[in-house]
Design a protein around this motif. Sequence first.
Motif, PDB file in Angstrom:
ATOM      1  N   GLU A   1       0.834  -1.207   0.000  1.00  0.00           N
ATOM      2  CA  GLU A   1       0.000   0.000   0.000  1.00  0.00           C
ATOM      3  C   GLU A   1       0.868   1.256   0.000  1.00  0.00           C
ATOM      4  O   GLU A   1       0.632   2.200  -0.746  1.00  0.00           O
ATOM      5  CB  GLU A   1      -0.840  -0.018   1.268  1.00  0.00           C
ATOM      6  N   TYR A   2       1.891   1.221   0.844  1.00  0.00           N
ATOM      7  CA  TYR A   2       2.814   2.367   0.924  1.00  0.00           C
ATOM      8  C   TYR A   2       3.498   2.590  -0.425  1.00  0.00           C
ATOM      9  O   TYR A   2       3.535   3.721  -0.936  1.00  0.00           O
ATOM     10  CB  TYR A   2       3.837   2.098   2.028  1.00  0.00           C
ATOM     11  N   LEU A   3       4.016   1.513  -1.019  1.00  0.00           N
ATOM     12  CA  LEU A   3       4.758   1.675  -2.274  1.00  0.00           C
ATOM     13  C   LEU A   3       3.853   2.183  -3.395  1.00  0.00           C
ATOM     14  O   LEU A   3       4.282   2.977  -4.232  1.00  0.00           O
ATOM     15  CB  LEU A   3       5.419   0.354  -2.681  1.00  0.00           C
ATOM     16  N   GLU A   4       2.586   1.729  -3.392  1.00  0.00           N
ATOM     17  CA  GLU A   4       1.679   2.181  -4.458  1.00  0.00           C
ATOM     18  C   GLU A   4       1.429   3.688  -4.374  1.00  0.00           C
ATOM     19  O   GLU A   4       0.997   4.307  -5.341  1.00  0.00           O
ATOM     20  CB  GLU A   4       0.360   1.405  -4.429  1.00  0.00           C
ATOM     21  N   GLY A   5       1.726   4.278  -3.249  1.00  0.00           N
ATOM     22  CA  GLY A   5       1.639   5.738  -3.136  1.00  0.00           C
ATOM     23  C   GLY A   5       2.619   6.443  -4.068  1.00  0.00           C
ATOM     24  O   GLY A   5       2.509   7.651  -4.284  1.00  0.00           O
ATOM     25  N   PHE A   6       3.595   5.697  -4.608  1.00  0.00           N
ATOM     26  CA  PHE A   6       4.568   6.306  -5.524  1.00  0.00           C
ATOM     27  C   PHE A   6       4.294   5.949  -6.982  1.00  0.00           C
ATOM     28  O   PHE A   6       5.085   6.267  -7.869  1.00  0.00           O
ATOM     29  CB  PHE A   6       6.004   5.937  -5.109  1.00  0.00           C
ATOM     30  N   ALA A   7       3.176   5.265  -7.224  1.00  0.00           N
ATOM     31  CA  ALA A   7       2.757   5.008  -8.603  1.00  0.00           C
ATOM     32  C   ALA A   7       2.365   6.362  -9.218  1.00  0.00           C
ATOM     33  O   ALA A   7       1.925   7.248  -8.474  1.00  0.00           O
ATOM     34  CB  ALA A   7       1.570   4.057  -8.614  1.00  0.00           C
ATOM     35  N   PRO A   8       2.512   6.590 -10.508  1.00  0.00           N
ATOM     36  CA  PRO A   8       2.955   5.604 -11.492  1.00  0.00           C
ATOM     37  C   PRO A   8       4.472   5.500 -11.620  1.00  0.00           C
ATOM     38  O   PRO A   8       4.964   4.815 -12.506  1.00  0.00           O
ATOM     39  CB  PRO A   8       2.350   6.152 -12.794  1.00  0.00           C
ATOM     40  N   ARG A   9       5.211   6.154 -10.728  1.00  0.00           N
ATOM     41  CA  ARG A   9       6.671   6.087 -10.889  1.00  0.00           C
ATOM     42  C   ARG A   9       7.319   4.944 -10.111  1.00  0.00           C
ATOM     43  O   ARG A   9       8.526   4.828 -10.092  1.00  0.00           O
ATOM     44  CB  ARG A   9       7.291   7.419 -10.488  1.00  0.00           C
ATOM     45  N   LEU A  10       6.496   4.151  -9.441  1.00  0.00           N
ATOM     46  CA  LEU A  10       7.060   3.021  -8.705  1.00  0.00           C
ATOM     47  C   LEU A  10       7.642   2.025  -9.709  1.00  0.00           C
ATOM     48  O   LEU A  10       6.928   1.568 -10.603  1.00  0.00           O
ATOM     49  CB  LEU A  10       5.958   2.338  -7.880  1.00  0.00           C
ATOM     50  N   PRO A  11       8.924   1.679  -9.610  1.00  0.00           N
ATOM     51  CA  PRO A  11       9.484   0.724 -10.576  1.00  0.00           C
ATOM     52  C   PRO A  11       8.773  -0.628 -10.493  1.00  0.00           C
ATOM     53  O   PRO A  11       8.567  -1.164  -9.397  1.00  0.00           O
ATOM     54  CB  PRO A  11      10.949   0.583 -10.154  1.00  0.00           C
ATOM     55  N   GLU A  12       8.428  -1.152 -11.653  1.00  0.00           N
ATOM     56  CA  GLU A  12       7.741  -2.439 -11.707  1.00  0.00           C
ATOM     57  C   GLU A  12       8.562  -3.530 -11.000  1.00  0.00           C
ATOM     58  O   GLU A  12       8.020  -4.419 -10.349  1.00  0.00           O
ATOM     59  CB  GLU A  12       7.484  -2.795 -13.178  1.00  0.00           C
ATOM     60  N   ARG A  13       9.881  -3.408 -11.117  1.00  0.00           N
ATOM     61  CA  ARG A  13      10.756  -4.413 -10.503  1.00  0.00           C
ATOM     62  C   ARG A  13      10.567  -4.465  -8.979  1.00  0.00           C
ATOM     63  O   ARG A  13      10.648  -5.527  -8.370  1.00  0.00           O
ATOM     64  CB  ARG A  13      12.205  -4.060 -10.835  1.00  0.00           C
ATOM     65  N   LEU A  14      10.316  -3.323  -8.389  1.00  0.00           N
ATOM     66  CA  LEU A  14      10.130  -3.283  -6.936  1.00  0.00           C
ATOM     67  C   LEU A  14       8.769  -3.885  -6.557  1.00  0.00           C
ATOM     68  O   LEU A  14       8.632  -4.607  -5.573  1.00  0.00           O
ATOM     69  CB  LEU A  14      10.230  -1.830  -6.452  1.00  0.00           C
ATOM     70  N   ARG A  15       7.770  -3.567  -7.404  1.00  0.00           N
ATOM     71  CA  ARG A  15       6.428  -4.115  -7.178  1.00  0.00           C
ATOM     72  C   ARG A  15       6.483  -5.647  -7.245  1.00  0.00           C
ATOM     73  O   ARG A  15       5.947  -6.347  -6.397  1.00  0.00           O
ATOM     74  CB  ARG A  15       5.496  -3.549  -8.258  1.00  0.00           C
ATOM     75  N   GLN A  16       7.194  -6.136  -8.254  1.00  0.00           N
ATOM     76  CA  GLN A  16       7.296  -7.602  -8.416  1.00  0.00           C
ATOM     77  C   GLN A  16       8.081  -8.219  -7.268  1.00  0.00           C
ATOM     78  O   GLN A  16       7.795  -9.335  -6.839  1.00  0.00           O
ATOM     79  CB  GLN A  16       7.982  -7.936  -9.743  1.00  0.00           C
ATOM     80  N   GLU A  17       9.064  -7.500  -6.802  1.00  0.00           N
ATOM     81  CA  GLU A  17       9.873  -8.033  -5.700  1.00  0.00           C
ATOM     82  C   GLU A  17       9.023  -8.175  -4.430  1.00  0.00           C
ATOM     83  O   GLU A  17       9.125  -9.156  -3.705  1.00  0.00           O
ATOM     84  CB  GLU A  17      11.078  -7.117  -5.457  1.00  0.00           C
ATOM     85  N   ARG A  18       8.182  -7.171  -4.195  1.00  0.00           N
ATOM     86  CA  ARG A  18       7.295  -7.261  -3.028  1.00  0.00           C
ATOM     87  C   ARG A  18       6.375  -8.466  -3.171  1.00  0.00           C
ATOM     88  O   ARG A  18       6.131  -9.211  -2.227  1.00  0.00           O
ATOM     89  CB  ARG A  18       6.481  -5.970  -2.876  1.00  0.00           C
ATOM     90  N   ARG A  19       5.893  -8.654  -4.401  1.00  0.00           N
ATOM     91  CA  ARG A  19       4.991  -9.786  -4.641  1.00  0.00           C
ATOM     92  C   ARG A  19       5.738 -11.115  -4.424  1.00  0.00           C
ATOM     93  O   ARG A  19       5.203 -12.062  -3.866  1.00  0.00           O
ATOM     94  CB  ARG A  19       4.440  -9.700  -6.074  1.00  0.00           C
ATOM     95  N   ARG A  20       6.979 -11.147  -4.884  1.00  0.00           N
ATOM     96  CA  ARG A  20       7.762 -12.382  -4.700  1.00  0.00           C
ATOM     97  C   ARG A  20       7.863 -12.739  -3.209  1.00  0.00           C
ATOM     98  O   ARG A  20       7.643 -13.881  -2.817  1.00  0.00           O
ATOM     99  CB  ARG A  20       9.177 -12.208  -5.284  1.00  0.00           C
ATOM    100  N   VAL A  21       8.162 -11.746  -2.387  1.00  0.00           N
ATOM    101  CA  VAL A  21       8.305 -12.031  -0.945  1.00  0.00           C
ATOM    102  C   VAL A  21       6.940 -12.419  -0.363  1.00  0.00           C
ATOM    103  O   VAL A  21       6.833 -13.368   0.418  1.00  0.00           O
ATOM    104  CB  VAL A  21       8.909 -10.822  -0.195  1.00  0.00           C
ATOM    105  N   ALA A  22       5.891 -11.699  -0.788  1.00  0.00           N
ATOM    106  CA  ALA A  22       4.548 -12.015  -0.273  1.00  0.00           C
ATOM    107  C   ALA A  22       4.152 -13.437  -0.672  1.00  0.00           C
ATOM    108  O   ALA A  22       3.622 -14.195   0.151  1.00  0.00           O
ATOM    109  CB  ALA A  22       3.534 -11.001  -0.800  1.00  0.00           C
ATOM    110  N   ASP A  23       4.445 -13.814  -1.919  1.00  0.00           N
ATOM    111  CA  ASP A  23       4.109 -15.174  -2.368  1.00  0.00           C
ATOM    112  C   ASP A  23       4.898 -16.209  -1.582  1.00  0.00           C
ATOM    113  O   ASP A  23       4.385 -17.258  -1.205  1.00  0.00           O
ATOM    114  CB  ASP A  23       4.430 -15.344  -3.858  1.00  0.00           C
TER     115      ASP A  23
END
Length: 601
Positions: free
Chosen positions: A565-587
């Motif tokens: 939620e915090y990181l999405e506050g920086f969309a649309p400039r949030l790097p996709e790689r960081l978003r995917q990395e968060r998802r990897r850890v969550a998964d």
Amino acid sequence: MAEDQGEENMASKLEALQRWVDEAAALTRPAAIHWCDGSEAEYQALVRQMLADGTLVELNQQTHPGCYLHRSNPADVARVEHLTLVCHPEREDAGPNNHWMDPAEAHAKMDALFDGCMRGRTMYVIPYCMGPIDSPLSRCGVEITDSPYVVANMRIMTRMGAAAQARIEREGTFVKGLHSTGELDPERRWIMHFPAERLIKSYGSGYGGNALLGKKCHALRIASNQARDEGWLAEHMLIVGIENPRGETHYVAAAFPSACGKTNLAMLIPPEGYRRDGWKVWTVGDDICWMRPGADGRLYAINPEAGFFGVAPGTSNDTNPNALASVARDTIFTNVAVTADNQPWWEGLPGTPVTDWQGRPYDPANGPAAHPNSRFTVSAKQCPTWSEKAEDAQGVPISAIVFGGRRPSLLPLVMEAQDWTHGVLMGAAMGSETTAAATGAVGVLRRDSMAMKPFAGYHYGDYFAHWLSFDKPGMKLPKVFHVNWFRKGKDGKFLWPGFGQNLRVLEWMIARVEGKARGEQTAIGTLPAPGELNLDGLDIDAAALDELLAVDTAGWQAELAAIGEYLEGFAPRLPERLRQERRRVADALDGDVVAPRTATA
Ligand code: OXD
Ligand code: MN
């Protein structure tokens, strides 16, 4: 107006510098202009003048030779984040992490405040160099101010004066900083940054972080922009060298939010057994770190500062004897209390205060005797553990980057990122309970990516992308860790003793860097395997250790959701790689297995 040109080597001024000083003088209309040469004689003359007008009070010269006390305006004791703006031409470039104003509007507002503000006062021109004077990693600036207190502090905190001016003449470029204490009226106070112009305008405060423009304003907010443009990193990190008994030194850069013990970690005293075995700790910096890739692909770091602007309360012989030894002479104290025999005093020291930080007879009903954000300004050279490598023009090679914060629960004592991308996520997700270093509520959890929330001079999304960009072929990047010295048990007490004992954790990190510790892979990162933390001579019970190194899956799932939620506050400039990395850890947490990253992630 009189221009005092005492110094002959100041004759050949850079035209751009002379023009800017002329413009500033035309706007602020000082009675005199003094170009600072940084000499001892100049410093002593300023001290005499400040003692005469009450800006400084002499402390006990027998116990504390060369030490003085400054009592600031009680409404001017900390950084003011709500009044600190980063004025990029485009609002978007400042990001949600910064306050912004259109540059034209900001200039108009500031220039109206500066108009005639130095009438009857002296304007000081301070050429300074952030970093060793001959280092290619260093950058110069010039601060114009009407505050002799600022001049005296800048002389301690930077390489200030003739040598810096000579470098500026040679290079032809410098960061500009215009400062006036104004009326010290919080209603007429702004700290404005113009990254595109490499310019800072600060009005209405004399407090260090707002007024010593080389520090937070230049070395972090403007320098983070310079660093992005030039391919390096300007970070809110201490730099410490850990020497093992074989005489090998690893340098560690560590980011913690304000007042989380950076100075203590930078000056750590090894536990007795470690000292006996020959471990040593060397201080390179306690607050700011500039890092750039060397020819061998490693990151090399300098401390751009030359002194410490440390938080006094809590500094004691138990917590930080090196800091205490450093401030025994030639130190400027700000907003501390004094004892009956006129020694500086703050909470945590033995003895009794008789006068509080505001100069009133001490009365506990008025709160602490020293202001919680009272400070000492002292040359780094006075620190017993000062590293000679701190003067090295090439900087020191960084083996490990550490992120940390004040987290009473969940975050383990230490965890290692699986790689650089994961490390950037750990840094981005960092959070801490707030402290007294900035105005505002204390004890509230706020995310503070890389401890740069108040200091990153551009959009955090772009800043994360800049961090990620270092991961490229040929780089030998440091390992990245996250630590939490502040974990509490159910009884509300700290589970880990901290301070010198933190060396045990650093030793494990270095063993990981050297490939000598196996670690235990978990979904959130690599933690020390049982028996890997050296606990010899430490009285800590097994249950506390279990708690410090446990992974609470449900708690982490909630944490990962909050990070997302915090990181999405920086969309649309949030790097996709960081978003995917968060998802990897969550998964990985959901499956409670360590998932290898896919090639495309
Ligand atoms: C400091 C801060 O003064 O981070 O270093 O507030
Ligand atoms: Mn700081």
